[in-house]
Design a protein around this motif. Structure first.
Motif, PDB file in Angstrom:
ATOM      1  N   ASP A 149       0.753  -1.395   0.075  1.00 33.64           N
ATOM      2  CA  ASP A 149       0.147  -0.164  -0.099  1.00 33.64           C
ATOM      3  C   ASP A 149       0.987   1.069  -0.063  1.00 33.64           C
ATOM      4  N   ASP A 150       1.972   1.079   0.544  1.00 34.02           N
ATOM      5  CA  ASP A 150       3.010   2.369   0.644  1.00 34.02           C
ATOM      6  C   ASP A 150       4.018   2.219  -0.645  1.00 34.02           C
ATOM      7  N   GLY A 151       3.826   1.375  -1.558  1.00 34.49           N
ATOM      8  CA  GLY A 151       4.859   1.174  -2.734  1.00 34.49           C
ATOM      9  C   GLY A 151       6.024   0.391  -2.769  1.00 34.49           C
ATOM     10  N   ILE A 152       5.701  -0.428  -1.548  1.00 40.67           N
ATOM     11  CA  ILE A 152       7.058  -1.403  -1.341  1.00 40.67           C
ATOM     12  C   ILE A 152       6.697  -2.581  -2.320  1.00 40.67           C
ATOM     13  N   ALA A 153       7.915  -3.131  -2.907  1.00 36.14           N
ATOM     14  CA  ALA A 153       7.770  -4.239  -3.457  1.00 36.14           C
ATOM     15  C   ALA A 153       9.019  -5.302  -3.330  1.00 36.14           C
ATOM     16  N   VAL A 154       9.097  -6.417  -3.780  1.00 38.13           N
ATOM     17  CA  VAL A 154       9.921  -7.409  -3.408  1.00 38.13           C
ATOM     18  C   VAL A 154      11.399  -6.965  -4.163  1.00 38.13           C
ATOM     19  N   ASP A 155      12.447  -7.258  -3.693  1.00 33.96           N
ATOM     20  CA  ASP A 155      13.693  -6.932  -4.095  1.00 33.96           C
ATOM     21  C   ASP A 155      14.090  -5.299  -4.038  1.00 33.96           C
ATOM     22  N   MET A 156      13.242  -4.611  -3.390  1.00 33.58           N
ATOM     23  CA  MET A 156      13.709  -3.137  -3.124  1.00 33.58           C
ATOM     24  C   MET A 156      14.601  -3.339  -2.078  1.00 33.58           C
ATOM     25  N   ASN A 157      15.661  -2.353  -2.297  1.00 28.59           N
ATOM     26  CA  ASN A 157      16.904  -2.148  -1.460  1.00 28.59           C
ATOM     27  C   ASN A 157      16.638  -1.542  -0.107  1.00 28.59           C
ATOM     28  N   VAL A 158      17.174  -2.162   0.891  1.00 34.48           N
ATOM     29  CA  VAL A 158      16.883  -1.190   2.267  1.00 34.48           C
ATOM     30  C   VAL A 158      18.174  -0.721   2.938  1.00 34.48           C
ATOM     31  N   ILE A 159      18.115   0.414   3.120  1.00 34.86           N
ATOM     32  CA  ILE A 159      19.506   1.024   3.772  1.00 34.86           C
ATOM     33  C   ILE A 159      19.275   1.641   5.399  1.00 34.86           C
ATOM     34  N   ALA A 160      20.502   1.788   5.819  1.00 35.29           N
ATOM     35  CA  ALA A 160      20.235   2.284   7.164  1.00 35.29           C
ATOM     36  C   ALA A 160      21.702   2.601   7.587  1.00 35.29           C
ATOM     37  N   GLY A 161      21.919   3.390   8.958  1.00 32.37           N
ATOM     38  CA  GLY A 161      23.156   3.697   9.262  1.00 32.37           C
ATOM     39  C   GLY A 161      24.182   4.422   8.098  1.00 32.37           C
ATOM     40  N   ALA A 162      25.103   3.801   7.656  1.00 31.41           N
ATOM     41  CA  ALA A 162      25.930   4.314   6.642  1.00 31.41           C
ATOM     42  C   ALA A 162      25.814   3.578   5.253  1.00 31.41           C
ATOM     43  N   GLY A 163      25.050   2.601   5.222  1.00 31.34           N
ATOM     44  CA  GLY A 163      24.767   2.072   3.769  1.00 31.34           C
ATOM     45  C   GLY A 163      23.834   1.101   3.769  1.00 31.34           C
ATOM     46  N   LEU A 164      24.253  -0.460   3.079  1.00 28.08           N
ATOM     47  CA  LEU A 164      23.253  -1.220   2.713  1.00 28.08           C
ATOM     48  C   LEU A 164      22.692  -2.249   3.972  1.00 28.08           C
ATOM     49  N   VAL A 165      21.618  -2.199   4.032  1.00 24.70           N
ATOM     50  CA  VAL A 165      21.163  -3.412   5.095  1.00 24.70           C
ATOM     51  C   VAL A 165      20.852  -4.708   4.442  1.00 24.70           C
ATOM     52  N   GLY A 166      20.039  -4.601   3.018  1.00 26.86           N
ATOM     53  CA  GLY A 166      19.620  -5.892   2.556  1.00 26.86           C
ATOM     54  C   GLY A 166      18.541  -5.334   1.668  1.00 26.86           C
TER      55      GLY A 166
END
Length: 289
Positions: A149-166
């Motif tokens: 409902d918020d536009g999230i889809a499978v394989d979208m990248n997730v980041i936090a801190g200073a870089g890549l989360v998953g």
């Protein structure tokens, strides 16, 4: 028999009016004697000094002790009341301090996300809060509070801190599940930023106990790569957008085939402490890992 004193068996009785008259005469006589003689200032005074005064002192001491004890009990009661009030104030201050520390932590995290958002300003993003995670100390798999409902889809990248989360691996209407790069089955195509040499970053929860993740298949014939170099996502990945910071090389060694190198990275993200993440609202599709 006399009308004044009557005998009843072995008992003698005196009418009350005559008894009252006798006592009146006696009291009057004692008053006269007291004012006109020193009878009660002599022997009786000595008697009072020997017996009455110590008795009075004892009463005074007892009274003083009782008063002091009463005052102490009153003070103790007051101190107990004040102690309860102080405990209540301490509890309130502890809660307020905890809330302030939590707000400070969240503010720091939001600032990091803001800086991260600015760093990758080319990508559209949305913030999300972590609402659940798998068992264990680390966020190798977790759920966020936003979904399709918020536009999230499978394989979208997730980041936090200073870089890549998953990346997102499952989506619901108002939630999404994220797998981080430290998970055992995770693999990311990476690139050494300084030399553009490619490598593979793989998750290893056992290795992450030491705070590291591993990499392999680095081709570095010219020996340009060194400890501390930045590793980012490469252009050849179909799951991850290019240029996202993964971490920094911590150890580097030649493989047994003398053709490639492997080692460990210090990840750019603290996978033990996370509350908020950014989801990049873009999916990459072109061969690789």
């Amino acid at each position: 028999m006399s009308p004044i004193i009557r005998q009843r068996g072995e008992e003698f009785t005196l009418p009350s009016k005559y008894l009252l008259f006798i006592l009146t005469i006696l009291c009057t006589a004692l008053i006269v004697i007291t004012f006109n003689t020193n009878l009660f200032t002599g022997p009786l005074n000595s008697f009072a000094g020997v017996f009455v005064v110590p008795f009075q002192k004892g009463i005074t001491i007892c009274s003083s002790y009782i008063k002091e004890t009463t005052d102490k009990l009153a003070s103790i009661t007051q101190l107990l009341d004040e102690n309860e009030k102080l405990k209540s104030q301490i509890d309130e201050l502890t809660i307020a301090n905890t809330n302030l520390e939590q707000e400070k932590y969240e503010l720091t995290e939001l600032r990091e996300l803001y800086e991260l958002d600015s760093k990758y300003s080319d990508y559209p993003k949305t913030g999300a809060r972590i609402i659940a995670k798998d068992a264990g100390n680390w966020y190798y798999s977790f759920v966020i509070d936003k979904g399709s409902d918020d536009g999230i889809a499978v394989d979208m990248n997730v980041i936090a801190g200073a870089g890549l989360v998953g990346r997102v691996i499952d989506v619901g209407p108002d939630w999404a599940k994220v797998q981080s790069i430290i998970a055992d089955n995770s693999a990311v195509s990476g690139m050494v930023l300084s030399s553009s040499d490619n490598l593979i970053v793989t998750g290893d929860l056992e290795l992450y106990r030491s705070g590291y993740i591993s990499f392999s298949k680095l081709v570095d014939d010219a020996d340009k790569v060194s400890i501390g170099d930045k590793i980012v996502t490469s252009n050849i990945s179909d799951k991850y957008l290019p240029g996202i910071l993964i971490g920094y090389i911590s150890t580097l060694e030649d493989d047994s085939n003398n053709l490639t190198k492997s080692g460990t990275l210090s990840p750019a993200v603290d996978f033990e402490h996370m509350n908020e993440v950014l989801v990049i609202l873009q999916v990459k599709n072109n061969g690789g890992n």
